[in-house]
Design a protein around this motif. Structure first.
Motif, PDB file in Angstrom:
ATOM      1  N   HIS A  45      -7.567   1.048  -7.514  1.00 50.45           N
ATOM      2  CA  HIS A  45      -8.613   1.777  -7.942  1.00 50.45           C
ATOM      3  C   HIS A  45      -8.623   1.591  -9.555  1.00 50.45           C
ATOM      4  O   HIS A  45      -9.658   1.878 -10.294  1.00 50.45           O
TER       5      HIS A  45
ATOM      6  N   LEU B 223       0.799  -1.320  -0.103  1.00 47.03           N
ATOM      7  CA  LEU B 223      -0.026  -0.044  -0.064  1.00 47.03           C
ATOM      8  C   LEU B 223       0.897   1.263  -0.024  1.00 47.03           C
ATOM      9  O   LEU B 223       0.580   2.156  -0.749  1.00 47.03           O
TER      10      LEU B 223
ATOM     11  N   GLY C  43     -12.178  -1.907  -1.532  1.00 45.18           N
ATOM     12  CA  GLY C  43     -11.694  -1.130  -2.800  1.00 45.18           C
ATOM     13  C   GLY C  43     -11.375  -2.059  -3.733  1.00 45.18           C
ATOM     14  O   GLY C  43     -10.966  -1.620  -5.128  1.00 45.18           O
TER      15      GLY C  43
ATOM     16  N   MET D  31      -3.465   1.702  -3.069  1.00 42.64           N
ATOM     17  CA  MET D  31      -4.790   1.797  -3.058  1.00 42.64           C
ATOM     18  C   MET D  31      -5.188   2.514  -4.653  1.00 42.64           C
ATOM     19  O   MET D  31      -6.204   2.488  -5.237  1.00 42.64           O
TER      20      MET D  31
ATOM     21  N   GLY E   3      -9.119  -1.778   2.021  1.00 42.91           N
ATOM     22  CA  GLY E   3      -8.689  -2.621   0.914  1.00 42.91           C
ATOM     23  C   GLY E   3      -9.446  -3.490   0.008  1.00 42.91           C
ATOM     24  O   GLY E   3      -9.630  -3.432  -0.880  1.00 42.91           O
TER      25      GLY E   3
END
Length: 219
Positions: free
Chosen positions: A64, A52, A93, A60, A90
């Motif tokens: 995305h 991350l 997402g 992220m 997470g």
């Protein structure tokens, strides 16, 4: 099986890459979000391992963008963030799994196998066709109960063909699954692997579909 590892920690990334390589996976490793975007645009992967906290783009952000373009490549987040908010963010997402560092590499291996199995629509760990059984967890192949000696790259070719039972798999797809950026693709390597597998499993187990590739099982 080709996996993209997105991880900026050199020591941790090297350990994961080496361990998965010993298990027969082909690993492309990038250390920032920009390189990750480029890799995902140029290559198709069976799985993404995603940190991350990355330079340029966060994990992220990458996730995305991946899901926004309807790319459903299975993704496991590997991170030191262990609070509930981050785990929920997470998974909600678009991640398929979330693993908190530090973790046992054997657990990572089990999660990789489980996720690939689910993405292929397989409920069982074992992959079977006729009298041949392939076990991704142990790296063993048996035929009528007898263990067949299959080296890692031959195993990877056989696994891909058996996972796609009834569907032809191109030589190009088999090659790209075998070799990461660190390895030069050997001339006729897939042809040699197919030849060796036919000698061990029987000449009719893997068929050639001219113009399409190789196939296990009938279409």
């Amino acid at each position: 099986m080709r996996i993209l590892l997105i991880e900026d920690d050199a020591l941790f990334g090297s350990g994961v890459k080496s361990w998965l390589g010993l298990k027969g996976y082909s690993i492309d490793w990038v250390k920032n979000g920009q390189l990750a975007e480029q890799a995902l645009a140029l290559q198709t992967y069976r799985l993404v391992l995603l940190d991350l906290q990355l330079p340029h783009f966060s994990g992220m952000d990458i996730l995305h963008k991946l899901r926004a373009r309807n790319d459903n490549t299975p993704t496991i987040i590997l991170t030191a963030r262990d609070n509930l908010h981050d785990r929920l963010a997470g998974l909600d997402g678009g991640a398929d799994d979330y693993l908190v560092k530090p973790f046992d590499l054997e657990e990572l291996g089990a999660r990789v196998r489980a996720l690939v199995r689910r993405s292929n629509g397989h409920a069982s760990m074992l992959i079977e066709h006729k009298h041949v059984t392939l076990n991704p967890a142990t790296g063993k192949v048996t035929q009528s109960g007898n263990i067949i000696d299959i080296p890692p790259r031959e195993f990877a070719v056989l696994q891909t063909l058996m996972e796609n039972k009834g569907k032809p798999v191109s030589r190009y797809k088999l090659e790209t699954g075998l070799y990461s950026w660190d390895n030069e693709i050997e001339s006729n390597a897939v042809v040699v692997h197919i030849h060796n597998l036919r000698k061990k499993l029987g000449s009719g187990f893997i068929q050639t579909k001219r113009g399409f590739g190789y196939i296990v099982g009938k279409t």
